[in-house]
Write an enzyme that holds these catalytic residues in place. Sequence first.
Site, PDB file in Angstrom:
ATOM      1  N   MET A 354       0.855  -1.185   0.000  1.00 27.88           N
ATOM      2  CA  MET A 354       0.000   0.000   0.000  1.00 27.88           C
ATOM      3  C   MET A 354       0.892   1.237   0.000  1.00 27.88           C
ATOM      4  O   MET A 354       1.612   1.488   0.962  1.00 27.88           O
ATOM      5  CB  MET A 354      -0.921   0.012   1.224  1.00 27.88           C
ATOM      6  CG  MET A 354      -1.916   1.160   1.242  1.00 27.88           C
ATOM      7  SD  MET A 354      -3.114   1.129  -0.102  1.00 27.88           S
ATOM      8  CE  MET A 354      -4.106  -0.293   0.378  1.00 27.88           C
ATOM      9  N   GLY A 355       0.860   1.971  -1.107  1.00 27.86           N
ATOM     10  CA  GLY A 355       1.630   3.202  -1.205  1.00 27.86           C
ATOM     11  C   GLY A 355       0.834   4.377  -0.680  1.00 27.86           C
ATOM     12  O   GLY A 355      -0.318   4.234  -0.251  1.00 27.86           O
ATOM     13  N   CYS A 356       1.413   5.575  -0.759  1.00 25.33           N
ATOM     14  CA  CYS A 356       0.723   6.757  -0.231  1.00 25.33           C
ATOM     15  C   CYS A 356      -0.472   7.148  -1.085  1.00 25.33           C
ATOM     16  O   CYS A 356      -1.356   7.884  -0.640  1.00 25.33           O
ATOM     17  CB  CYS A 356       1.695   7.922  -0.094  1.00 25.33           C
ATOM     18  SG  CYS A 356       2.417   8.448  -1.653  1.00 25.33           S
ATOM     19  N   THR A 357      -0.506   6.664  -2.335  1.00 25.13           N
ATOM     20  CA  THR A 357      -1.638   6.991  -3.206  1.00 25.13           C
ATOM     21  C   THR A 357      -2.579   5.808  -3.416  1.00 25.13           C
ATOM     22  O   THR A 357      -3.525   5.902  -4.202  1.00 25.13           O
ATOM     23  CB  THR A 357      -1.147   7.468  -4.587  1.00 25.13           C
ATOM     24  OG1 THR A 357      -0.388   6.417  -5.208  1.00 25.13           O
ATOM     25  CG2 THR A 357      -0.290   8.706  -4.462  1.00 25.13           C
ATOM     26  N   GLY A 358      -2.330   4.701  -2.712  1.00 22.47           N
ATOM     27  CA  GLY A 358      -3.232   3.569  -2.858  1.00 22.47           C
ATOM     28  C   GLY A 358      -2.476   2.257  -2.983  1.00 22.47           C
ATOM     29  O   GLY A 358      -1.256   2.192  -2.775  1.00 22.47           O
TER      30      GLY A 358
END
Length: 382
Positions: A354-358
């Site tokens: 899970m990255g900072c944008t999704g």
Amino acid sequence: MNSNVNKIIGKTFLNIAKELEKKDFGKTFNIGVTVLGSELGTDHIIQAAEEDQRKLGVNVVLIGPKMDTYLDIVEVQTEEEAHHKLEELLFKKEIDAVVTMHYTFPIGVSTIGRVVTPTGKSMFIATTTGTTSTNKIEGMVKNTVYGKVVAKSCGIENPTIGILNIEGAKEVEKQLKKLVEKGYDLTFGQSKRSDGGVALRGNDLIMGSCDVVVTDSLTGNIIMKLFSSFNNGGKEEVVGYGYGPGIGFGYENKVFIVSRASGANVVRGAIEYAAETLKGNINCVLKEEEEKLNKLNFNDFLKENIKEKKVIAQTVKEIPKEIVTAQIAGVDIMELDNAVAYLKEKEVYSEAGMGCTGPIVMVNESKEELARKLLKEGEFLA
């Protein structure tokens, strides 16, 4: 005169005639407003209705008990009576639209809200109450069309479309892009964040990055409440145009929703919203969009493309682990586990993250290009 010139002139006049047909120049619209049910009393509703009648040149008809006002009144004593009466008045075409609280729409119909962002821009939220479809993805695809229709009826010829970055957003984006490839006209907006894209983050809502924000009704309802009441402590909705008209193919009643906590400004905005869409002939715009979609076999498109995917994540093939540093974004959160399992079936080791944008799929850098290709083939990426 050259025959080609004649054809051009003829086509021009035909287009002008069609545009004139959409407008109701000179017509005075009758807009009903139910009074009972507000948590804030009735005075603010009467005040808003009186001000809008003077300002907008519409005829406002109050539906409620006898009141001290110069406006027309259709007398009822209870909320239940009011809803029966508003449906009767709409059916008899004695009113063209109605603003009311807590109305039950049939499945397939939901409302397009309209907010004012902190930047001062008006923004449509598709949708805010009701249920367009029991299938979330199908519902959001249709919400896109309905949001476009309402924005066009308010004078935005090519409204920009953005999809709120919630569960299902990537799948919705993929299906909408397929629909565009088939020939449907949509103008996608862009996030104002540095990485851009159709998916909108919270910042984009504040900035009003797109004309229409596509989401599901429950999320849209929360957005409406936050935008309309955040600067008033949450108790009273004081900004915006309300939760908007119920819209769906084949549904012609124009019922505009406000909350029981909507103050005078929002009631006033809802009446203005109703008048604007009526002048823009919203029913005509809806039929035009439906005709365009029918030519593209829209219902067949939905049946073929929006269905439950085979669950493969429960039988993940075991393959040797690899160092995974390449990140592939764009897979919907609901399909993340299946995407990882799919790549492993194809002998490409991957992990979910899970990255900072999704959500992201992580693979070895040497396998990134192959992984992207496979994920597109498996319809996990748009």
